[in-house]
Each structure stands twice: as C-alpha cells, then as structure tokens.
Design an enzyme around this catalytic site. Structure first.
Site, PDB file in Angstrom:
ATOM      1  N   SER A 138      -1.265   7.566 128.118  1.00  0.00           N
ATOM      2  CA  SER A 138      -0.771   7.385 129.480  1.00  0.00           C
ATOM      3  C   SER A 138       0.457   6.483 129.527  1.00  0.00           C
ATOM      4  CB  SER A 138      -1.911   6.851 130.364  1.00  0.00           C
ATOM      5  OG  SER A 138      -1.554   6.878 131.725  1.00  0.00           O
ATOM      6  N   ASP A 294       5.024   8.790 134.553  1.00  0.00           N
ATOM      7  CA  ASP A 294       4.679   8.144 133.283  1.00  0.00           C
ATOM      8  C   ASP A 294       4.683   9.170 132.147  1.00  0.00           C
ATOM      9  OD1 ASP A 294       2.346   9.523 133.928  1.00  0.00           O
ATOM     10  OD2 ASP A 294       1.012   7.904 133.326  1.00  0.00           O
ATOM     11  N   ASP A 296       2.602  10.885 130.261  1.00  0.00           N
ATOM     12  CA  ASP A 296       1.830  12.134 130.312  1.00  0.00           C
ATOM     13  C   ASP A 296       1.856  12.772 131.696  1.00  0.00           C
ATOM     14  OD1 ASP A 296       0.129  10.136 131.377  1.00  0.00           O
ATOM     15  OD2 ASP A 296      -1.654  11.313 130.883  1.00  0.00           O
ATOM     16  N   ASP A 298       0.859  12.092 134.740  1.00  0.00           N
ATOM     17  CA  ASP A 298      -0.242  12.176 135.699  1.00  0.00           C
ATOM     18  C   ASP A 298      -0.108  11.111 136.789  1.00  0.00           C
ATOM     19  OD1 ASP A 298      -0.929   9.957 134.186  1.00  0.00           O
ATOM     20  OD2 ASP A 298      -2.990  10.591 133.799  1.00  0.00           O
TER      21      ASP A 298
END
Length: 567
Positions: A138, A294, A296, A298
């Site tokens: 993340s 960010d 990834d 999400d």
C-alpha cells in the site's frame, strides 16, 4: 529451533540465492534479532514487512510459504487471480506465488502488468476464482512489501479464512515444505495464464457505470493535476477520467512506476508533502483540484482550489462526507435513491455521517477498521437481495467504494466520483472547500484528527502492548473532561460510567478502545495491523469550527502525554 539455529539454517539453505545469502552474512546482532525473532505474521491483511532475508521479512521463501498455506486451504482444482504493484520485488513475489499455486494444482491467473488492488478484487469475481492475491504494501515506504489474500467474493480474507490459512502456513517448512514450479514452465503447461485485456476494460466499465451525471466533467471543462506517486494508478485513473472528458495533467516526476519512490519516500496521499510537486505544476495550470493515489491505487487524496488560487488538502473523512452528501442528494433529486439506502463506514470514521444519513433516511452500518469489513457487509446485503440499497462505503484512511463490482476500496472509482462532484460544484459556482464548509454549517462542526505513534521492532511491539494495557487500566478522564462511556472491542464490552450499565459489543473482537468524554470529545486508540504504529483517532463536536479545533488540540495533547508516560 532457537533463533541462532534458524539463522544457521537460513545461511545453509540460501547458498544458491546470492542476494539473500549476502544479506544474512551482513546482519549485525540487532538486525539478526529483528529478522529472526518471529515469523512474519499472516492475518486478515495477509503479510506485510520489510524486504530482506529471514522469516520476519518479505522474500521469496516467506511468500512461498504463505502461498503454500493458501493453496492447501483452497485446494487443488481451484482458481486464483494474482496482481502486483510497482514496488521493488512485487513482480518477483507475484510470479513466485503463481509457481507455487501451479505446483499445487491451483490454476493461477496473473495480470501481465502492474494493476491496482481494486482491479484484483474485481477480477476474482469476474473470473470466477476461489481466491486472489495482490502483492503490495500500500502506502508504506520503499523498504516494505506485502501480500494480501482475497476470498471468492473479492473481499480480503475474513478472520476464519485467515486462521485456517495460518494453521497451514505454520505447518509448512519455508524451504522443504513448499511445492514449486518455474513460472515460464507453468505458462507453457497452461497451469498459469495471463489475464486478458477484457478484464481490465470490464473493470473500467464497472467503475464508470457509477457516474450520476455523464458528460458533466467535459461540459464544464474540469481540469485536474494528478499524481500516481510512482504507483499503479497512472494508466487506470487516466483511462477512466478520459472517458469522463476530464482534462488531466500528470506530475512527470511521479508519473512512472518506481518502487524506490524518489520524490515521495512515504507515498501516502494523506501527507501534504506528497502534493508539493502537484502544487508547483498547479501554479502554471490553475486546475480545479489536485488528485493523488497511493502505490496500489486503493486510496486517493485531494486538494481543492480556493478562491485565491491556493489549495486546501481535504481529510479522508471530509472527502467521504462530501461524496456521501453528493451521491445521496443527487440520487434523491434524480429519483433513483432506494427506499432504505445504506452507507457503510468504520467505527473510526466521520461521526458526522450519522447526521447526513438521517437527513436522507439512510441507514449507517458501522464496522471495525479495515475495508474487508465493509466488503463483508456489502456481500450480506447482496445475499439478502438488497444490494441496490448500498450507496457508498468509506473509511477515514482515504478509502472509498460505490457499486457492487468490487469488495475493496477503489481509488479509480473515487477519482471518477470526486471529479464528477467537483464538476457539479463548478457548475454551481462553488469550490470543494466551500462545499465542505457548507456541510459543516448544515450538520454541525465535527472535526477529526489522526495521530500516529511509531514503535519499531520487537521492543516497539512490546511497548504498544503496555500502552494499550495502560489505557485499559486508567479511565479517569482526559483533557480536563470526564469519561462518559468506555468501549473495549477486545473484551466486546461497553460501560456507561454514570450507571455502570454494561453493553455487549457485537462486532468481532479487535484490540480497539473508545473513550467518549464530556465536552463533545471522543477518541479511539489501537495498534496498527499493518505498520509498526499506534493510531489515535481524535473527535471533537462543537457549535463553531474554532471550538472544535481547540477541543482536538486539547485531546491530542492529553493522548500524547498518556502514551509518552508509558515506559
């Protein structure tokens, strides 16, 4: 096996892996302890840790061991979808996992290029898979990576599934107990297959289907400066916004995938410093808003333009409240709002959501921290035939989802809906910060602030346990206010201080404490499940912004002093 014995075994078993073997030889005593004092923990969030050698680090052996456990849990003949982000070693770990699945008779579908986490959640269901894996850490710094596991519903693992998988992982030797297959061999034999472009396009179709006013962004000429923070969002966010007709300019230094994150060492859109380059570009282009996702993709953060040309970074709570108000009010005006709309949020997220929900006859469902719990509630609604009641799910840590196409937070969806909301405001002659202020004026000033306290390594973990115990034992009051209600989600109990009446908390057990105080103050504390941190969520309700800000400041000082007092 002692720590020294395990270290010696790793030295022996990694002789053919030059990189990891050299790392082991370079460890001083402190690094050896941090890498070997425990195994990297597998929970509902999967694995997350620093990249390196040893059982408490992310490497091909810990990834292989976790995958072996997961493969045994879902069984031979099952199917699994795999995605990975832009982090260092993400592609290596993803291909390692695919080879282990293939060797265990589990058909592995893997994206041919880096993809956002929500795309994986969508793909699990679209491809009819029994599980999913995405390799990501993340918004953690570059030294970290991780491994998230998903069930057949596209939701991160439940407590039950995580425990079953953990049992099998613990019974697996990381070197001799993992079945392996070369990735290219798996492709050749058809045991590993690349996921086709149609799945990605289907994801974009599903995201864009959530729009409420198609063509509005193009109509008003919405301009956005966007930064993917060297992550996976670059292509999908731009592809989705292109469909809406948004004029997007990208921060060049943060455009392309780079796991070292050279201009954003802590690649989190919550941090104002990560919008510095976007703000510099905005001085030239004068966009309507700044957008950042960010690694990834999400989570999404935004900064709204003010009348004087400056930009205000909005909090995760504020964006969630604005999206909630926008979607509910727009659908009500369009006549598409269901009779009993549902909004799902975490217990640490935006108390003001309750007031907004009541204004539209909506139900608020509160869940534990972690979007998987929001996903579970979505699935329950669908299983009851009430999926159409779901309006939006959100959490204060910049995660949002609308629609039923996925079961995890989605920054592509959020980017689309934020831009449509901004276009609607632009058409009405209002800025994003002005819209947020109007919500406060309408429903009351309820401000939130998140404080993070870092505790690294073994000593840090032990100190966090002592801090949580200290909070449990000392409940006299904080910031000059008296305690009204105390909730311990680990004990599943809430206590009314005045009457002594106890209430059973029905949410799953979790190490979270909530203190409700006089003076409109409240705070929750918990150790992070994915980072070596403690988190304190501060809340202050008042008649004016100034009074609420003062309450937050007093509360923050009191909580920090309490944490600092624990040895």
């Amino acid at each position: 096996m002692t720590m020294e014995e395990r270290y010696a075994r790793w030295l022996e078993k990694t002789k053919d892996n030059e990189e990891l073997h050299a790392q082991l030889l370079s460890y001083d005593e402190k690094e050896k302890v941090e890498s070997f004092f425990k195994d990297l923990e597998f929970g509902t969030g999967g694995l997350r840790g620093k990249i390196g050698a040893g059982p408490n680090k992310m490497n091909i052996y810990t990834v292989g061991r976790a995958t072996q456990g997961l493969a045994e849990t879902i069984g031979a003949g099952s199917k699994v979808a795999i995605a990975y982000d832009s982090r260092n070693k993400s592609d290596v770990f993803a291909k390692t996992a695919a080879g282990v699945f293939a060797a265990n008779g589990v058909k592995a579908y893997i994206f041919p290029r880096l993809m956002p986490t929500p795309t994986l959640s969508y793909a699990v269901r679209a491809l009819g898979c029994d599980a999913g894996v995405v390799v990501t850490a993340s918004h953690n710094p570059a030294i970290y990576n991780g491994y998230k596991a998903y069930g057949s519903d596209g939701c991160q693992f439940t407590l039950e599934l995580a425990e079953k998988t953990l049992e099998r992982i613990l019974a697996t030797d990381e070197f001799d107990g993992v079945k392996k297959m070369d990735f290219e061999q798996g492709l050749k034999e058809g045991k590993i297959e690349y996921i086709g472009e149609e799945t990605y396009q289907g994801f974009l179709d599903a995201v864009c289907a959530q729009t409420l006013q198609p063509g509005l962004c193009k109509e008003v000429g919405l301009k956005v400066v966007y930064t993917p923070l060297n992550g996976t969002g670059n292509r999908p966010v731009r592809d989705a916004l292109a469909r809406l007709g948004v004029d997007v300019s990208v921060v060049k230094e943060q455009e392309n995938p780079d796991g070292n994150f050279p201009t954003c060492p802590y690649p989190n859109p919550e941090e104002k410093v990560n919008f510095k380059l976007a703000e510099e570009l905005a001085l030239q282009l004068q966009p309507d808003l700044l957008l950042g996702t960010d690694p990834d993709c999400d989570r999404v953060g935004i900064a709204g333009r003010n009348r004087d040309g400056s930009f205000t970074l909005m909090t995760g709570n504020e964006v969630g409240l604005m999206l909630m108000e926008y979607v509910l009010s727009t659908r009500k005006a369009q006549g598409t709002l269901p009779e009993k709309p549902v909004v799902i949020k975490t217990i640490v997220t935006a108390d003001l959501a309750q007031e907004i929900a009541e204004a539209y006859g909506a139900e608020i469902i509160n869940v534990l921290t972690g979007f998987k719990f929001i996903g579970e509630q979505m699935t329950e609604l669908v299983n009851k035939g009430e999926g159409d009641r779901f309006i939006i799910g959100f959490e204060e840590s910049y995660g949002y989802l609308g629609g039923l196409y996925a079961r995890d937070k989605d920054a592509v969806f959020a980017s689309v809906m934020i831009c449509e909301m901004a276009a609607d405001l632009k058409k009405k002659g209002m800025t994003i910060p002005e819209f947020m202020e109007s919500i406060y004026e309408k429903y009351g000033y309820c401000l939130h602030e998140l404080k993070n306290y870092a505790f690294e390594g073994k000593a840090g973990m032990e100190k966090m346990k002592r801090i949580m115990q200290s909070f449990r034992e000392d409940k006299a009051g904080f910031a000059g206010e008296k305690l009204v209600r105390f909730s311990d989600y680990k004990a599943s109990e809430a206590v009314d201080v005045a009457t002594g009446e106890k209430t059973v908390l029905t949410l799953p057990k979790s190490d979270v404490l909530c203190f409700e105080l006089t003076g409109g103050l409240k705070f929750l504390v918990r150790p992070s499940g994915t980072e070596p941190k403690m988190k304190a969520y501060l809340v202050a309700k008042a008649k004016t912004r100034e009074a609420a800000q003062a309450g937050i400041a007093r509360l923050g000082d009191a909580v920090t002093a309490k944490i600092d007092s624990v040895e």
